[in-house]
Scaffold this motif. Structure first.
Motif, PDB file in Angstrom:
ATOM      1  N   TRP A 229      47.464   4.710  53.684  1.00  0.00           N
ATOM      2  CA  TRP A 229      45.829   3.294  53.362  1.00  0.00           C
ATOM      3  C   TRP A 229      46.378   2.429  52.887  1.00  0.00           C
ATOM      4  N   GLY A 230      46.179   1.264  52.456  1.00  0.00           N
ATOM      5  CA  GLY A 230      46.512  -0.179  52.625  1.00  0.00           C
ATOM      6  C   GLY A 230      46.357  -0.450  51.376  1.00  0.00           C
ATOM      7  N   THR A 231      45.770  -1.352  50.368  1.00  0.00           N
ATOM      8  CA  THR A 231      46.208  -2.315  48.946  1.00  0.00           C
ATOM      9  C   THR A 231      45.559  -1.720  48.630  1.00  0.00           C
ATOM     10  N   ASP A 232      43.820  -1.701  49.528  1.00  0.00           N
ATOM     11  CA  ASP A 232      42.519  -1.899  49.145  1.00  0.00           C
ATOM     12  C   ASP A 232      41.806  -0.296  48.540  1.00  0.00           C
ATOM     13  N   GLY A 233      43.100   0.518  48.848  1.00  0.00           N
ATOM     14  CA  GLY A 233      43.085   1.917  48.529  1.00  0.00           C
ATOM     15  C   GLY A 233      41.839   2.839  49.664  1.00  0.00           C
ATOM     16  N   ILE A 234      41.581   2.540  51.247  1.00  0.00           N
ATOM     17  CA  ILE A 234      41.164   2.660  52.014  1.00  0.00           C
ATOM     18  C   ILE A 234      41.839   3.651  52.708  1.00  0.00           C
ATOM     19  N   PRO A 235      42.252   4.833  53.280  1.00  0.00           N
ATOM     20  CA  PRO A 235      42.431   5.279  54.600  1.00  0.00           C
ATOM     21  C   PRO A 235      42.372   5.162  55.680  1.00  0.00           C
ATOM     22  N   PHE A 236      43.028   4.471  56.149  1.00  0.00           N
ATOM     23  CA  PHE A 236      42.928   4.068  57.514  1.00  0.00           C
ATOM     24  C   PHE A 236      43.813   4.707  58.754  1.00  0.00           C
ATOM     25  N   GLU A 237      44.403   5.490  58.334  1.00  0.00           N
ATOM     26  CA  GLU A 237      45.309   6.613  59.765  1.00  0.00           C
ATOM     27  C   GLU A 237      45.108   8.315  58.828  1.00  0.00           C
ATOM     28  N   ARG A 238      45.005   8.970  59.464  1.00  0.00           N
ATOM     29  CA  ARG A 238      45.305  10.211  59.817  1.00  0.00           C
ATOM     30  C   ARG A 238      46.371  11.165  61.257  1.00  0.00           C
ATOM     31  N   VAL A 239      47.634  11.461  60.194  1.00  0.00           N
ATOM     32  CA  VAL A 239      48.443  11.367  61.589  1.00  0.00           C
ATOM     33  C   VAL A 239      49.254  13.285  61.813  1.00  0.00           C
ATOM     34  N   ARG A 240      49.216  13.403  62.540  1.00  0.00           N
ATOM     35  CA  ARG A 240      49.456  14.816  62.375  1.00  0.00           C
ATOM     36  C   ARG A 240      50.737  14.698  63.687  1.00  0.00           C
ATOM     37  N   SER A 241      52.305  15.516  62.656  1.00  0.00           N
ATOM     38  CA  SER A 241      53.160  15.346  63.828  1.00  0.00           C
ATOM     39  C   SER A 241      53.767  17.215  64.057  1.00  0.00           C
ATOM     40  N   LEU A 242      54.293  17.745  65.073  1.00  0.00           N
ATOM     41  CA  LEU A 242      54.523  18.098  65.671  1.00  0.00           C
ATOM     42  C   LEU A 242      55.928  18.413  65.887  1.00  0.00           C
ATOM     43  N   PHE A 243      56.666  19.220  65.121  1.00  0.00           N
ATOM     44  CA  PHE A 243      58.432  19.034  65.049  1.00  0.00           C
ATOM     45  C   PHE A 243      59.455  20.016  65.765  1.00  0.00           C
ATOM     46  N   ARG A 244      59.852  20.421  65.969  1.00  0.00           N
ATOM     47  CA  ARG A 244      61.028  21.543  66.384  1.00  0.00           C
ATOM     48  C   ARG A 244      61.738  22.081  65.037  1.00  0.00           C
ATOM     49  N   GLY A 245      61.176  22.990  64.955  1.00  0.00           N
ATOM     50  CA  GLY A 245      61.902  23.902  63.515  1.00  0.00           C
ATOM     51  C   GLY A 245      63.620  23.783  63.328  1.00  0.00           C
ATOM     52  N   ASP A 246      63.916  23.741  64.651  1.00  0.00           N
ATOM     53  CA  ASP A 246      65.978  23.948  65.077  1.00  0.00           C
ATOM     54  C   ASP A 246      66.397  22.438  65.373  1.00  0.00           C
ATOM     55  N   ARG A 247      65.596  21.530  65.386  1.00  0.00           N
ATOM     56  CA  ARG A 247      66.136  20.535  65.907  1.00  0.00           C
ATOM     57  C   ARG A 247      65.920  19.109  64.556  1.00  0.00           C
ATOM     58  N   LEU A 248      65.322  19.086  64.056  1.00  0.00           N
ATOM     59  CA  LEU A 248      64.442  18.787  62.386  1.00  0.00           C
ATOM     60  C   LEU A 248      64.259  19.025  61.376  1.00  0.00           C
ATOM     61  N   SER A 249      64.752  18.389  60.538  1.00  0.00           N
ATOM     62  CA  SER A 249      64.385  19.120  58.717  1.00  0.00           C
ATOM     63  C   SER A 249      63.786  18.059  58.303  1.00  0.00           C
ATOM     64  N   PHE A 250      63.385  17.765  56.768  1.00  0.00           N
ATOM     65  CA  PHE A 250      62.895  16.271  56.303  1.00  0.00           C
ATOM     66  C   PHE A 250      63.599  16.117  54.979  1.00  0.00           C
ATOM     67  N   GLU A 251      64.042  15.221  54.813  1.00  0.00           N
ATOM     68  CA  GLU A 251      64.265  15.052  52.964  1.00  0.00           C
ATOM     69  C   GLU A 251      63.281  13.792  52.438  1.00  0.00           C
ATOM     70  N   THR A 252      63.464  14.367  50.774  1.00  0.00           N
ATOM     71  CA  THR A 252      63.031  13.523  50.253  1.00  0.00           C
ATOM     72  C   THR A 252      63.887  12.926  48.646  1.00  0.00           C
ATOM     73  N   ARG A 253      63.666  11.990  48.311  1.00  0.00           N
ATOM     74  CA  ARG A 253      64.263  11.689  46.883  1.00  0.00           C
ATOM     75  C   ARG A 253      63.998  11.908  45.875  1.00  0.00           C
ATOM     76  N   LEU A 254      63.562  12.614  44.837  1.00  0.00           N
ATOM     77  CA  LEU A 254      63.014  13.179  43.766  1.00  0.00           C
ATOM     78  C   LEU A 254      63.089  12.112  42.256  1.00  0.00           C
ATOM     79  N   GLY A 255      62.034  11.486  41.908  1.00  0.00           N
ATOM     80  CA  GLY A 255      62.637  11.072  40.330  1.00  0.00           C
ATOM     81  C   GLY A 255      62.197  12.075  39.297  1.00  0.00           C
ATOM     82  N   ARG A 256      63.141  10.923  38.233  1.00  0.00           N
ATOM     83  CA  ARG A 256      62.559  11.451  37.111  1.00  0.00           C
ATOM     84  C   ARG A 256      60.369  10.994  36.106  1.00  0.00           C
TER      85      ARG A 256
END
Length: 258
Positions: A229-256
């Motif tokens: 969504w944008g600055t108005d809080g209204i959603p404008f995009e929905r994505v469905r992404s399918l990735f090969r489990g043998d070739r891709l991983s996800f990462e994120t950084r977590l905070g306190r």
């Protein structure tokens, strides 16, 4: 055939420790799998793995045991099979950040050239489910973009994006499907992404998806759902992404959490 005792060297950070049941007996295929990790390390990326027969003689186990160990390493992305050619040592997995960055940005940060093959670029009615997610009417139009995702010309995923057509009336005129959609939205249409919700799960690809990505339908896939969504809080995009489990991983950084 004489069988050898499984080689076990427990350590806090080694792969064997996690595979040892509480009773201490290690399945023979798992011991072979651990030995194969040493072989993979010695051979290096892109090297061809010895044949099942050679490995069964080397480890003094049956070919079925070797086949099971190799099969698991293929599923994990440590090895890759090429039909009619053999089994090879795979390269490291690609890492896609779980953040408001595009697929293009995520790969280029790793020195990998992203690419896309367009499957579909069209306007269509949203329908009840998608309309609910995007807070529009079911008979409102959305722009649907479906593309095969490439990494250094290797097919690694399939992305299906839906955007509210009323909000982006000129998108189909200015968008180059071979380039980053997010860059186009920001630079050509002035879109500001303010937030998104994302969910990742493990699935198997449908026959159509497996054919487009060029993978085995039995290979586990990582499925990512994102609503932005944008600055108005209204959603404008929905994505469905399918990735090969043998070739891709996800990462994120977590905070306190405050």
């Amino acid at each position: 055939m004489r069988t050898r005792s499984p080689r076990v060297h427990p350590s806090a950070d080694g792969p064997v420790r996690d595979g040892i049941p509480e009773h201490g007996r290690v399945p023979r295929y798992y011991a072979v799998k651990v030995d194969l990790l040493d072989v993979i390390s010695e051979l290096g990326q892109g090297a061809v793995l010895p044949t099942e027969r050679e490995l069964s003689e080397r480890f003094e186990v049956s070919r079925a045991t070797v086949r099971q160990a190799v099969g698991e390493l293929v599923l994990e992305g440590r090895l890759s099979r090429r039909q009619g050619s053999g089994t090879y040592v795979a390269g490291p997995k690609l890492v896609q950040p779980l953040a408001l960055v595009s697929y293009t940005e995520g790969l280029r940060r790793q020195g990998i050239e992203p690419g896309r093959n367009l499957i579909s670029l069209e306007r269509r009615e949203a329908g009840p489910s998608l309309a609910s997610e995007l807070e529009i009417d079911p008979d409102d139009d959305v722009i649907h973009i479906e593309r095969v995702l490439l990494a250094d010309d290797e097919r690694v995923g399939l992305e299906s994006t839906y955007l509210t057509a009323e909000r982006f009336p000129t998108l189909m005129d200015v968008f180059d499907p071979t380039q980053s959609l997010y860059a186009c939205l920001r630079e050509r249409l002035g879109v500001v992404f303010d937030g998104a919700e994302e969910r990742v799960e493990t699935v198997l690809a449908t026959p159509r998806e497996a054919l487009l990505i060029g993978t085995n339908p039995a290979l586990p896939m990582l499925l990512m759902h994102r609503t932005s969504w944008g600055t108005d809080g209204i959603p404008f995009e929905r994505v469905r992404s399918l990735f090969r489990g043998d070739r891709l991983s996800f990462e994120t950084r977590l905070g306190r959490v405050e």
